[in-house]
Write an enzyme that holds these catalytic residues in place. Structure first.
Site, PDB file in Angstrom:
ATOM      1  N   ILE A  14       0.932  -1.230   0.082  1.00 20.42           N
ATOM      2  CA  ILE A  14      -0.034   0.036   0.148  1.00 20.42           C
ATOM      3  C   ILE A  14       0.942   1.192   0.140  1.00 20.42           C
ATOM      4  O   ILE A  14       0.635   2.183  -0.653  1.00 20.42           O
ATOM      5  CB  ILE A  14      -0.715  -0.075   1.301  1.00 20.42           C
ATOM      6  CG1 ILE A  14      -2.179  -1.168   1.203  1.00 20.42           C
ATOM      7  CG2 ILE A  14      -1.844   1.368   1.277  1.00 20.42           C
ATOM      8  CD1 ILE A  14      -2.843  -1.320   2.238  1.00 20.42           C
ATOM      9  N   ASN A  82       2.114   4.729   7.408  1.00 19.41           N
ATOM     10  CA  ASN A  82       1.607   3.445   6.877  1.00 19.41           C
ATOM     11  C   ASN A  82       2.493   2.376   7.349  1.00 19.41           C
ATOM     12  O   ASN A  82       1.694   1.216   7.198  1.00 19.41           O
ATOM     13  CB  ASN A  82       1.725   3.536   5.122  1.00 19.41           C
ATOM     14  CG  ASN A  82       1.632   2.474   4.331  1.00 19.41           C
ATOM     15  OD1 ASN A  82       0.470   1.892   4.385  1.00 19.41           O
ATOM     16  ND2 ASN A  82       2.698   1.678   4.125  1.00 19.41           N
ATOM     17  N   ILE A  85       3.159  -3.898  10.843  1.00 26.36           N
ATOM     18  CA  ILE A  85       3.222  -5.497  10.680  1.00 26.36           C
ATOM     19  C   ILE A  85       2.176  -6.094  11.474  1.00 26.36           C
ATOM     20  O   ILE A  85       1.276  -5.510  12.150  1.00 26.36           O
ATOM     21  CB  ILE A  85       4.537  -5.780  11.388  1.00 26.36           C
ATOM     22  CG1 ILE A  85       4.575  -5.360  12.902  1.00 26.36           C
ATOM     23  CG2 ILE A  85       5.920  -5.163  10.520  1.00 26.36           C
ATOM     24  CD1 ILE A  85       5.797  -5.605  13.574  1.00 26.36           C
ATOM     25  N   ASP A  88       0.307 -12.350  14.279  1.00 24.75           N
ATOM     26  CA  ASP A  88      -0.679 -13.017  14.830  1.00 24.75           C
ATOM     27  C   ASP A  88      -0.790 -14.013  15.858  1.00 24.75           C
ATOM     28  O   ASP A  88       0.277 -14.965  15.810  1.00 24.75           O
ATOM     29  CB  ASP A  88      -1.762 -13.447  13.550  1.00 24.75           C
ATOM     30  CG  ASP A  88      -2.286 -12.153  12.939  1.00 24.75           C
ATOM     31  OD1 ASP A  88      -1.899 -10.937  13.170  1.00 24.75           O
ATOM     32  OD2 ASP A  88      -2.766 -12.510  11.656  1.00 24.75           O
ATOM     33  N   GLY A 143      -7.474 -13.448  16.638  1.00 27.20           N
ATOM     34  CA  GLY A 143      -5.946 -13.832  16.637  1.00 27.20           C
ATOM     35  C   GLY A 143      -5.233 -12.552  16.405  1.00 27.20           C
ATOM     36  O   GLY A 143      -4.284 -12.751  16.204  1.00 27.20           O
ATOM     37  N   GLN A 144      -5.939 -11.327  16.693  1.00 21.96           N
ATOM     38  CA  GLN A 144      -5.202 -10.132  16.430  1.00 21.96           C
ATOM     39  C   GLN A 144      -5.578  -9.001  17.532  1.00 21.96           C
ATOM     40  O   GLN A 144      -5.456  -7.929  17.316  1.00 21.96           O
ATOM     41  CB  GLN A 144      -5.566  -9.520  15.120  1.00 21.96           C
ATOM     42  CG  GLN A 144      -5.160 -10.122  13.747  1.00 21.96           C
ATOM     43  CD  GLN A 144      -5.296  -9.398  12.588  1.00 21.96           C
ATOM     44  OE1 GLN A 144      -6.141  -8.609  12.466  1.00 21.96           O
ATOM     45  NE2 GLN A 144      -4.311  -9.497  11.632  1.00 21.96           N
ATOM     46  N   TYR A 147      -2.825  -6.473  17.008  1.00 21.81           N
ATOM     47  CA  TYR A 147      -3.107  -5.552  15.827  1.00 21.81           C
ATOM     48  C   TYR A 147      -4.136  -4.697  16.031  1.00 21.81           C
ATOM     49  O   TYR A 147      -4.386  -3.694  15.558  1.00 21.81           O
ATOM     50  CB  TYR A 147      -3.011  -6.421  14.615  1.00 21.81           C
ATOM     51  CG  TYR A 147      -3.103  -5.822  13.356  1.00 21.81           C
ATOM     52  CD1 TYR A 147      -1.988  -5.405  12.526  1.00 21.81           C
ATOM     53  CD2 TYR A 147      -4.203  -5.612  12.630  1.00 21.81           C
ATOM     54  CE1 TYR A 147      -1.827  -4.724  11.355  1.00 21.81           C
ATOM     55  CE2 TYR A 147      -4.422  -5.179  11.338  1.00 21.81           C
ATOM     56  CZ  TYR A 147      -3.134  -4.648  10.547  1.00 21.81           C
ATOM     57  OH  TYR A 147      -3.447  -3.930   9.535  1.00 21.81           O
ATOM     58  N   ILE A 180      -6.677  -5.652   1.554  1.00 21.59           N
ATOM     59  CA  ILE A 180      -6.096  -5.365   0.211  1.00 21.59           C
ATOM     60  C   ILE A 180      -5.067  -6.192  -0.334  1.00 21.59           C
ATOM     61  O   ILE A 180      -4.177  -6.911   0.431  1.00 21.59           O
ATOM     62  CB  ILE A 180      -5.271  -3.722   0.505  1.00 21.59           C
ATOM     63  CG1 ILE A 180      -6.256  -2.993   1.152  1.00 21.59           C
ATOM     64  CG2 ILE A 180      -4.968  -3.270  -0.834  1.00 21.59           C
ATOM     65  CD1 ILE A 180      -7.198  -2.571   0.414  1.00 21.59           C
TER      66      ILE A 180
HETATM   67  N1  LIG Z   1      -2.811  -5.119   3.433  1.00 22.37           N
HETATM   68  C1  LIG Z   1      -4.132  -5.378   3.713  1.00 22.37           C
HETATM   69  O1  LIG Z   1      -5.122  -5.823   3.390  1.00 22.37           O
HETATM   70  C2  LIG Z   1      -4.139  -4.161   4.916  1.00 22.37           C
HETATM   71  C3  LIG Z   1      -5.370  -3.974   5.727  1.00 22.37           C
HETATM   72  C4  LIG Z   1      -5.480  -2.929   6.498  1.00 22.37           C
HETATM   73  C5  LIG Z   1      -4.591  -2.390   6.980  1.00 22.37           C
HETATM   74  N2  LIG Z   1      -3.106  -2.472   6.255  1.00 22.37           N
HETATM   75  C6  LIG Z   1      -2.189  -1.506   6.946  1.00 22.37           C
HETATM   76  O2  LIG Z   1      -1.677  -0.903   5.711  1.00 22.37           O
HETATM   77  C7  LIG Z   1      -0.394  -0.672   5.905  1.00 22.37           C
HETATM   78  C8  LIG Z   1       0.354  -1.403   4.753  1.00 22.37           C
HETATM   79  O3  LIG Z   1       0.196  -2.625   4.693  1.00 22.37           O
HETATM   80  P1  LIG Z   1       0.887  -3.542   3.423  1.00 22.37           P
HETATM   81  O4  LIG Z   1       0.030  -4.754   3.434  1.00 22.37           O
HETATM   82  O5  LIG Z   1       1.104  -2.695   2.302  1.00 22.37           O
HETATM   83  O6  LIG Z   1       2.083  -3.860   4.288  1.00 22.37           O
HETATM   84  P2  LIG Z   1       3.431  -4.852   3.717  1.00 22.37           P
HETATM   85  O7  LIG Z   1       3.318  -5.041   2.227  1.00 22.37           O
HETATM   86  O8  LIG Z   1       3.869  -5.876   4.382  1.00 22.37           O
HETATM   87  O9  LIG Z   1       4.725  -3.435   3.837  1.00 22.37           O
HETATM   88  C9  LIG Z   1       4.878  -3.016   4.832  1.00 22.37           C
HETATM   89  C10 LIG Z   1       5.845  -1.818   4.585  1.00 22.37           C
HETATM   90  O10 LIG Z   1       6.062  -1.439   5.996  1.00 22.37           O
HETATM   91  C11 LIG Z   1       7.755  -1.288   6.257  1.00 22.37           C
HETATM   92  N3  LIG Z   1       7.938  -1.496   7.690  1.00 22.37           N
HETATM   93  C12 LIG Z   1       7.564  -2.734   8.509  1.00 22.37           C
HETATM   94  N4  LIG Z   1       8.047  -2.279   9.625  1.00 22.37           N
HETATM   95  C13 LIG Z   1       8.644  -1.362   9.708  1.00 22.37           C
HETATM   96  C14 LIG Z   1       9.527  -0.763  10.538  1.00 22.37           C
HETATM   97  N5  LIG Z   1       9.642  -0.831  11.985  1.00 22.37           N
HETATM   98  N6  LIG Z   1      10.071   0.491  10.324  1.00 22.37           N
HETATM   99  C15 LIG Z   1      10.072   1.071   9.072  1.00 22.37           C
HETATM  100  N7  LIG Z   1       9.406   0.420   7.956  1.00 22.37           N
HETATM  101  C16 LIG Z   1       8.509  -0.796   8.503  1.00 22.37           C
HETATM  102  C17 LIG Z   1       8.374  -2.332   5.283  1.00 22.37           C
HETATM  103  O11 LIG Z   1       9.548  -2.231   5.189  1.00 22.37           O
HETATM  104  P3  LIG Z   1      10.302  -3.698   4.500  1.00 22.37           P
HETATM  105  O12 LIG Z   1       9.985  -3.699   3.175  1.00 22.37           O
HETATM  106  O13 LIG Z   1      11.777  -3.030   4.795  1.00 22.37           O
HETATM  107  O14 LIG Z   1       9.904  -4.746   5.348  1.00 22.37           O
HETATM  108  C18 LIG Z   1       7.303  -1.982   4.125  1.00 22.37           C
HETATM  109  O15 LIG Z   1       7.881  -1.075   3.299  1.00 22.37           O
HETATM  110  C19 LIG Z   1      -0.041  -1.255   7.233  1.00 22.37           C
HETATM  111  O16 LIG Z   1       0.015  -0.496   8.478  1.00 22.37           O
HETATM  112  C20 LIG Z   1      -1.091  -2.181   7.577  1.00 22.37           C
HETATM  113  O17 LIG Z   1      -1.355  -2.622   8.704  1.00 22.37           O
HETATM  114  C21 LIG Z   1      -3.251  -3.217   5.558  1.00 22.37           C
END
Ligand SMILES: NC(=O)c1ccc[n+]([C@@H]2O[C@H](COP(=O)([O-])OP(=O)(O)OC[C@H]3O[C@@H](n4cnc5c(N)ncnc54)[C@H](OP(=O)(O)O)[C@@H]3O)[C@@H](O)[C@H]2O)c1
Length: 240
Positions: A14, A82, A85, A88, A143-144, A147, A180
């Protein structure tokens, strides 16, 4: 002058879609990440967007990272919190580390980033902060507990900081994505994912670009009357 935008976790999923959308709209974008250098370098190479590596859960690292971004791009006008992590597990098996890691990366990070940029935004009389929450912070999820607590905390954080920033031209909003199609969701076992999609009225997972559209809307100079709100982008799965 182009505005400077920081997108945490902006190199994958995202966050990457948000960084690209802001870049295309003319913002000077800094995309941050934690440790996946290969993904970050590939992203930087394919988009031309600058990437910065620092841990958003570490206050000192955030201060140093923002100082570097400010030196290279200028003062920060827009922050998209954004990075996130999941770790779970049902509560009876959840370790303190699973709890602490998720709270630190998803929620304490918002404090770390906002605390670092807020003085400059207040002095300049302009700021746009968007915090990425989750449907699971609104509705809870088996499980979360870690989160859901972190994401639910983001929604309270957003409303409180919105009140503090309003008179200084700083808006603070949240987006609560549903499911997503990113690496985070691809980690869910296929049989569980099938059941999740069956509960989404739109009938599919969301796209990262669909969250980015919401961010672009909220950070615009002409969005100054929208603050303290949560925009749910979830295909109708949860109407809050
Ligand atoms: N995907 C979904 O369905 C969904 C739904 C609701 C909410 N969200 C939220 O949307 C956001 C993005 O999700 P995503 O699915 O795109 O996640 P993702 O694909 O797992 O990407 C996570 C990103 O966050 C970075 N990150 C993780 N821990 C970090 C830290 N301690 N310091 C700096 N950067 C860090 C990662 O860096 P690296 O590449 O170096 O690991 C990566 O760039 C999150 O907050 C998630 O909770 C996602």
């Amino acid at each position: 002058m182009a505005r400077v935008a920081v997108v945490t976790g902006g190199t994958r999923g995202i966050g990457a879609a948000i960084a690209v959308a802001l870049d295309k709209a003319g913002y000077h974008v800094a995309a941050t990440y934690a440790g996946n250098d290969a993904a970050a370098f590939a992203f930087a190479e394919s988009t031309g967007i600058r990437v910065y590596k620092f841990d958003v859960s570490d206050f000192d690292a955030v201060q140093a990272g923002i100082a570097k971004i400010t030196a290279e791009l200028g003062p920060v006008d827009v922050v998209v919190n954004n990075a996130g992590i999941t770790r779970d597990g049902v509560l009876q098996r959840m370790t303190p580390q699973q709890w602490n890691d998720v709270i630190a990366t998803n929620l304490t990070s918002c404090f770390n980033l906002c605390r670092t940029v807020i003085d400059g935004m207040r002095e300049r009389g302009f700021g746009r902060i968007v915090n990425i929450g989750s449907i699971n912070g609104q509705a809870g999820q088996y499980g979360q507990v870690n989160y859901a607590a972190a994401k639910s905390g983001i929604h309270g954080f957003t409303k409180a900081l919105a009140q503090e920033g309003a008179a200084k031209g700083i808006t603070v909003n949240a987006i609560a994505p549903g499911y997503i199609d990113t690496d985070m969701v691809r980690a869910v076992p296929p049989n569980v994912l099938e059941k999740i999609v069956a509960r989404i009225p739109v009938g599919r997972l969301g796209k990262a670009e669909e969250i980015a559209r919401g961010v672009l809307f909220l950070v615009g100079d002409d969005a100054g009357f929208i603050t303290g709100s949560t925009l749910s982008i979830n295909g109708g799965q949860h109407m809050y």
